[in-house]
Scaffold this motif. Structure first.
Motif, PDB file in Angstrom:
ATOM      1  N   GLY A  19       0.826  -1.212   0.000  1.00  0.00           N
ATOM      2  CA  GLY A  19       0.000   0.000   0.000  1.00  0.00           C
ATOM      3  C   GLY A  19       0.853   1.252   0.000  1.00  0.00           C
ATOM      4  N   GLN A  20       1.894   1.244   0.829  1.00  0.00           N
ATOM      5  CA  GLN A  20       2.796   2.395   0.929  1.00  0.00           C
ATOM      6  C   GLN A  20       3.456   2.679  -0.422  1.00  0.00           C
ATOM      7  OE1 GLN A  20       5.850   1.734   3.853  1.00  0.00           O
ATOM      8  NE2 GLN A  20       6.323   3.900   4.067  1.00  0.00           N
ATOM      9  N   THR A  21       3.908   1.603  -1.081  1.00  0.00           N
ATOM     10  CA  THR A  21       4.574   1.767  -2.382  1.00  0.00           C
ATOM     11  C   THR A  21       3.598   2.332  -3.411  1.00  0.00           C
ATOM     12  OG1 THR A  21       5.843  -0.214  -1.827  1.00  0.00           O
ATOM     13  CG2 THR A  21       5.987   0.554  -4.084  1.00  0.00           C
ATOM     14  N   VAL A  22       2.377   1.779  -3.436  1.00  0.00           N
ATOM     15  CA  VAL A  22       1.382   2.234  -4.420  1.00  0.00           C
ATOM     16  C   VAL A  22       1.038   3.703  -4.196  1.00  0.00           C
ATOM     17  CG1 VAL A  22      -1.038   1.967  -5.126  1.00  0.00           C
ATOM     18  CG2 VAL A  22       0.388  -0.047  -4.816  1.00  0.00           C
ATOM     19  N   PHE A  23       0.771   4.087  -2.941  1.00  0.00           N
ATOM     20  CA  PHE A  23       0.359   5.464  -2.663  1.00  0.00           C
ATOM     21  C   PHE A  23       1.497   6.456  -2.912  1.00  0.00           C
ATOM     22  CE2 PHE A  23      -2.974   3.507   0.229  1.00  0.00           C
ATOM     23  CZ  PHE A  23      -3.998   3.780  -0.653  1.00  0.00           C
ATOM     24  N   SER A  24       2.721   6.098  -2.477  1.00  0.00           N
ATOM     25  CA  SER A  24       3.815   7.055  -2.683  1.00  0.00           C
ATOM     26  C   SER A  24       4.147   7.187  -4.169  1.00  0.00           C
ATOM     27  CB  SER A  24       5.042   6.657  -1.865  1.00  0.00           C
ATOM     28  OG  SER A  24       5.375   5.318  -2.089  1.00  0.00           O
ATOM     29  N   SER A  25       4.066   6.078  -4.927  1.00  0.00           N
ATOM     30  CA  SER A  25       4.344   6.154  -6.364  1.00  0.00           C
ATOM     31  C   SER A  25       3.293   6.999  -7.069  1.00  0.00           C
ATOM     32  CB  SER A  25       4.360   4.763  -7.002  1.00  0.00           C
ATOM     33  OG  SER A  25       5.213   3.919  -6.305  1.00  0.00           O
ATOM     34  N   VAL A  47       8.764  16.081  -3.930  1.00  0.00           N
ATOM     35  CA  VAL A  47       9.242  15.108  -4.929  1.00  0.00           C
ATOM     36  C   VAL A  47      10.450  14.329  -4.390  1.00  0.00           C
ATOM     37  CG1 VAL A  47      10.311  14.927  -7.207  1.00  0.00           C
ATOM     38  CG2 VAL A  47       8.309  16.351  -6.902  1.00  0.00           C
ATOM     39  N   THR A  48      11.369  15.055  -3.728  1.00  0.00           N
ATOM     40  CA  THR A  48      12.555  14.399  -3.153  1.00  0.00           C
ATOM     41  C   THR A  48      12.152  13.354  -2.112  1.00  0.00           C
ATOM     42  OG1 THR A  48      13.579  16.577  -3.311  1.00  0.00           O
ATOM     43  CG2 THR A  48      14.832  14.895  -2.164  1.00  0.00           C
ATOM     44  N   VAL A  49      11.270  13.781  -1.199  1.00  0.00           N
ATOM     45  CA  VAL A  49      10.848  12.877  -0.114  1.00  0.00           C
ATOM     46  C   VAL A  49      10.110  11.668  -0.668  1.00  0.00           C
ATOM     47  CG1 VAL A  49       9.279  12.673   1.856  1.00  0.00           C
ATOM     48  CG2 VAL A  49      10.830  14.598   1.703  1.00  0.00           C
ATOM     49  N   MET A  50       9.223  11.897  -1.625  1.00  0.00           N
ATOM     50  CA  MET A  50       8.465  10.763  -2.169  1.00  0.00           C
ATOM     51  C   MET A  50       9.402   9.782  -2.889  1.00  0.00           C
ATOM     52  SD  MET A  50       5.429  10.510  -1.289  1.00  0.00           S
ATOM     53  CE  MET A  50       5.314  11.380   0.241  1.00  0.00           C
ATOM     54  N   GLY A  51      10.432  10.313  -3.536  1.00  0.00           N
ATOM     55  CA  GLY A  51      11.441   9.443  -4.159  1.00  0.00           C
ATOM     56  C   GLY A  51      12.099   8.540  -3.122  1.00  0.00           C
ATOM     57  N   LEU A  52      12.465   9.160  -1.984  1.00  0.00           N
ATOM     58  CA  LEU A  52      13.095   8.398  -0.889  1.00  0.00           C
ATOM     59  C   LEU A  52      12.139   7.348  -0.328  1.00  0.00           C
ATOM     60  CD1 LEU A  52      14.966  11.037   1.299  1.00  0.00           C
ATOM     61  CD2 LEU A  52      15.958   9.066   0.149  1.00  0.00           C
ATOM     62  N   VAL A  53      10.867   7.757  -0.119  1.00  0.00           N
ATOM     63  CA  VAL A  53       9.876   6.834   0.462  1.00  0.00           C
ATOM     64  C   VAL A  53       9.647   5.645  -0.476  1.00  0.00           C
ATOM     65  CG1 VAL A  53       7.449   6.598   1.156  1.00  0.00           C
ATOM     66  CG2 VAL A  53       8.731   8.593   1.862  1.00  0.00           C
ATOM     67  N   SER A 134      -0.003   7.381   2.302  1.00  0.00           N
ATOM     68  CA  SER A 134       1.293   6.695   2.443  1.00  0.00           C
ATOM     69  C   SER A 134       1.858   6.905   3.848  1.00  0.00           C
ATOM     70  CB  SER A 134       2.247   7.231   1.376  1.00  0.00           C
ATOM     71  OG  SER A 134       3.556   6.923   1.691  1.00  0.00           O
ATOM     72  N   TRP A 135       1.737   8.154   4.343  1.00  0.00           N
ATOM     73  CA  TRP A 135       2.196   8.439   5.709  1.00  0.00           C
ATOM     74  C   TRP A 135       1.398   7.631   6.729  1.00  0.00           C
ATOM     75  CZ3 TRP A 135      -1.324  10.887   9.118  1.00  0.00           C
ATOM     76  CH2 TRP A 135      -0.843  10.996  10.425  1.00  0.00           C
ATOM     77  N   PHE A 136       0.086   7.549   6.516  1.00  0.00           N
ATOM     78  CA  PHE A 136      -0.772   6.823   7.463  1.00  0.00           C
ATOM     79  C   PHE A 136      -0.340   5.351   7.552  1.00  0.00           C
ATOM     80  CE2 PHE A 136      -4.635   4.386   8.433  1.00  0.00           C
ATOM     81  CZ  PHE A 136      -4.922   4.935   9.667  1.00  0.00           C
ATOM     82  N   LEU A 137      -0.066   4.753   6.394  1.00  0.00           N
ATOM     83  CA  LEU A 137       0.367   3.351   6.408  1.00  0.00           C
ATOM     84  C   LEU A 137       1.706   3.186   7.114  1.00  0.00           C
ATOM     85  CD1 LEU A 137      -0.670   1.909   2.940  1.00  0.00           C
ATOM     86  CD2 LEU A 137      -1.804   1.702   5.123  1.00  0.00           C
ATOM     87  N   SER A 138       2.639   4.135   6.888  1.00  0.00           N
ATOM     88  CA  SER A 138       3.947   3.986   7.541  1.00  0.00           C
ATOM     89  C   SER A 138       3.842   4.227   9.040  1.00  0.00           C
ATOM     90  CB  SER A 138       5.001   4.878   6.893  1.00  0.00           C
ATOM     91  OG  SER A 138       4.777   6.215   7.217  1.00  0.00           O
ATOM     92  N   SER A 139       2.881   5.049   9.481  1.00  0.00           N
ATOM     93  CA  SER A 139       2.736   5.221  10.933  1.00  0.00           C
ATOM     94  C   SER A 139       1.996   4.040  11.562  1.00  0.00           C
ATOM     95  CB  SER A 139       2.078   6.550  11.273  1.00  0.00           C
ATOM     96  OG  SER A 139       0.821   6.614  10.692  1.00  0.00           O
ATOM     97  N   VAL A 140       1.083   3.423  10.795  1.00  0.00           N
ATOM     98  CA  VAL A 140       0.419   2.195  11.284  1.00  0.00           C
ATOM     99  C   VAL A 140       1.475   1.109  11.511  1.00  0.00           C
ATOM    100  CG1 VAL A 140      -1.027   0.257  10.543  1.00  0.00           C
ATOM    101  CG2 VAL A 140      -1.887   2.578  10.327  1.00  0.00           C
TER     102      VAL A 140
END
Lengths: 146, 146
Positions: A19-25, A47-53, A134-140
């Motif tokens: 889910g995180q990959t799909v949302f950040s992409s 853009v930089t942060v999303m690339g890193l994520v 994406s943030w919500f999934l990474s905090s979950v």
């Protein structure tokens, strides 16, 4: 830290990483569809942060998928700590990027159509919404051990 | 969760809460020194969140001070969980507020002096910096158990 060990390499973790990959992409895709984002510092940061994520979540997605479908990997304490702190940093960065982007879009919308055509602004909003998911999934991932 | 129990009511926790209270109060002070913040949604959100953070940190500061200087309070598991999740929510809210404020200030500075006089913009920047420090302290509270 022991209770977190179950999170790594489990199928629940795999689903969250996917889910995180799909949302950040998709958030990066909507932001970069036109090159207008170069005009704003907050969008460049986004853009930089999303690339890193995306890099971070794809790496862990591959490891999780290997662990679930092919061979269960041994869980090392050091690895779990690295993943925990990595997730924490990515979570903070993506929240910061999503908030700054959405506040800029809000200001641009208030400033009128000349500053931000509706079609473009809708894309930016969609991008910020995807970043929030994406943030919500990474905090979950950090709060609820599977 | 057991290792977090030490954090509540200790002198280290008291110092962190004091810092959090000072930084959040000063960030609210610098933002509200003039009523110009009403024009921007992000600044209104910032003021609301900082108000909440001040209330939260003052309450826990009083409890910590009572526990350190007067009488050590019994540590209940339910209370620790509430404080942990409260700190988490406050940390996310204050990071979101600080990021959106700083990105708006950055955009206003780029737009020129007519939109944001240097004196006013400096205050907004100072306010965002204080909010970042307050967020940093509340996230330290969650990561490093004393």
């Amino acid at each position: 830290m022991e209770e977190l060990a179950g999170a790594f390499g489990s199928s629940a973790s795999l689903a969250l990483r996917l889910g995180q990959t799909v949302f950040s992409s998709s958030s990066l895709f909507f932001m970069c569809l036109e090159l207008g984002f170069y005009s704003y510092t907050a969008f460049c940061y986004f853009v930089t942060v999303m690339g890193l994520v995306i890099l971070w979540s794809i790496t862990l997605l591959v490891v999780d998928a290997y662990s679930v479908f092919i061979q269960s990997l041994p869980i090392q304490r050091r690895l779990i700590v690295i993943i925990f702190f990595g997730d924490m940093i990515m979570s903070y960065l993506s929240l910061a990027a999503a908030c700054s982007t959405s506040s800029i879009v809000d200001l641009l919308l208030e400033a009128g159509e000349s500053n931000c055509p509706p079609k473009l602004c809708d894309r930016y909003q969609l991008s910020a919404a995807m970043a929030f998911l994406s943030w919500f999934l990474s905090s979950v991932m950090r709060v609820v051990p599977q």
